[in-house]
Design a protein around this motif. Structure first.
Motif, PDB file in Angstrom:
ATOM      1  N   TYR A 262      42.769  45.561  43.347  1.00 42.85           N
ATOM      2  CA  TYR A 262      43.324  45.705  42.004  1.00 42.85           C
ATOM      3  C   TYR A 262      44.624  44.921  41.898  1.00 42.85           C
ATOM      4  N   SER A 263      44.720  44.060  40.891  1.00 50.08           N
ATOM      5  CA  SER A 263      45.892  43.201  40.754  1.00 50.08           C
ATOM      6  C   SER A 263      46.930  43.748  39.767  1.00 50.08           C
ATOM      7  N   GLY A 264      46.591  44.819  39.066  1.00 54.05           N
ATOM      8  CA  GLY A 264      47.519  45.374  38.090  1.00 54.05           C
ATOM      9  C   GLY A 264      48.501  46.346  38.716  1.00 54.05           C
ATOM     10  N   ASN A 265      49.262  47.029  37.853  1.00 55.73           N
ATOM     11  CA  ASN A 265      50.240  48.015  38.287  1.00 55.73           C
ATOM     12  C   ASN A 265      49.603  49.403  38.250  1.00 55.73           C
ATOM     13  N   LEU A 266      49.419  50.011  39.407  1.00 57.76           N
ATOM     14  CA  LEU A 266      48.764  51.315  39.479  1.00 57.76           C
ATOM     15  C   LEU A 266      49.574  52.414  38.799  1.00 57.76           C
ATOM     16  N   MET A 267      50.872  52.198  38.653  1.00 55.40           N
ATOM     17  CA  MET A 267      51.719  53.194  38.001  1.00 55.40           C
ATOM     18  C   MET A 267      51.673  53.075  36.479  1.00 55.40           C
ATOM     19  N   ASP A 268      50.925  52.094  35.991  1.00 53.99           N
ATOM     20  CA  ASP A 268      50.830  51.876  34.542  1.00 53.99           C
ATOM     21  C   ASP A 268      49.366  51.823  34.119  1.00 53.99           C
ATOM     22  N   PRO A 269      48.697  52.980  34.019  1.00 54.42           N
ATOM     23  CA  PRO A 269      47.273  53.001  33.675  1.00 54.42           C
ATOM     24  C   PRO A 269      47.016  52.442  32.285  1.00 54.42           C
ATOM     25  N   PRO A 270      46.005  51.596  32.143  1.00 49.91           N
ATOM     26  CA  PRO A 270      45.756  50.918  30.862  1.00 49.91           C
ATOM     27  C   PRO A 270      44.946  51.751  29.883  1.00 49.91           C
ATOM     28  N   PHE A 271      45.377  52.959  29.600  1.00 47.63           N
ATOM     29  CA  PHE A 271      44.662  53.771  28.627  1.00 47.63           C
ATOM     30  C   PHE A 271      44.799  53.165  27.232  1.00 47.63           C
ATOM     31  N   GLN A 272      43.845  53.451  26.395  1.00 47.97           N
ATOM     32  CA  GLN A 272      43.818  52.856  25.054  1.00 47.97           C
ATOM     33  C   GLN A 272      44.963  53.335  24.178  1.00 47.97           C
TER      34      GLN A 272
END
Length: 225
Positions: A187-197
């Motif tokens: 995973y290349s994103g920030n795990l502390m910032d979940p991309p919820f809608q």
């Protein structure tokens, strides 16, 4: 007037921070360029060869994954096949589904997209009604459930849509984030910032307690929720 002054002060601070960040990035780039400029032909050739070797190794690894069934989301016919599949791959996501559970179709769509994107992980599905021994062994009671298997051992579960914002309308990026939390994909994103809608799911979904998830007791099918 006081409010205008505060806004102006905030804008000035923000601008200063942005300038400082830009300066740091520029200095890093200058250092890299200077380092390259100081290299002689032999060093540049060695650097080139190392990068080519890394690319070649990555391509070989990708071909090996594809030969083992990675890169596509597919159904396996039996419990016996499950053990063979997880034995041959380091990271496996297995969707335990049922034909009569419409939420399984929602997961199918997202898993199809993620299988193509994350070739490093094998994505498969297995009919829960045809695998009673395995469901009992893995304590799978809610359909759909994703079993996340690393090095042949089931490390984590995504049970229903609870960890995906408690909605049928979660995005592929949300599921990708959840799998990233389990370290089952790169995973290349920030795990502390979940991309919820949206923010309607609240702060309870911003962090993941894996022990709590595995410790839950689920007594009903997700269709009945």
């Amino acid at each position: 007037m006081a409010a205008d002054t505060s806004v102006e002060m905030f804008s000035n601070v923000l601008e200063a921070q942005m300038l400082q960040t830009a300066k740091i990035v520029e200095e890093q780039l200058d250092a890299e360029i200077q380092k390259l400029d100081q290299m002689d032909d032999d060093e540049l050739e060695l650097l080139k060869q190392r990068r080519l070797e890394a690319l070649k190794k990555a391509q070989q690894q990708k071909q090996e994954w594809l030969s083992k069934g990675h890169g596509e989301y597919r159904e396996i016919p039996s419990e016996k096949d499950f053990f063979e599949e997880v034995k041959s791959s380091k990271n496996v996501v297995c969707h335990f589904y049922r034909d009569t559970t419409f939420r399984c179709l929602i997961l199918d769509k997202h898993l199809t997209a993620l299988a193509k994107k994350h070739v490093e992980t094998k994505f498969i599905k297995l009919n829960a009604e045809k695998s009673p021994f395995l469901c009992e062994r893995l304590r799978i009671k809610v359909i759909p459930t994703l079993a996340l298997v690393k090095d042949g051992k089931t490390q984590d579960y995504v049970v229903g849509f609870t960890d995906l914002g408690n909605t049928d309308d979660f995005t592929t990026e949300t599921l990708e984030w959840r799998l990233g939390c389990a370290n089952i994909i790169n995973y290349s994103g920030n795990l502390m910032d979940p991309p919820f809608q949206s923010q309607k799911f609240g702060p309870s979904f911003t962090k993941l307690d894996k022990k709590a998830i595995r410790g839950k007791k689920y007594d009903s099918d997700s269709d009945d929720d």
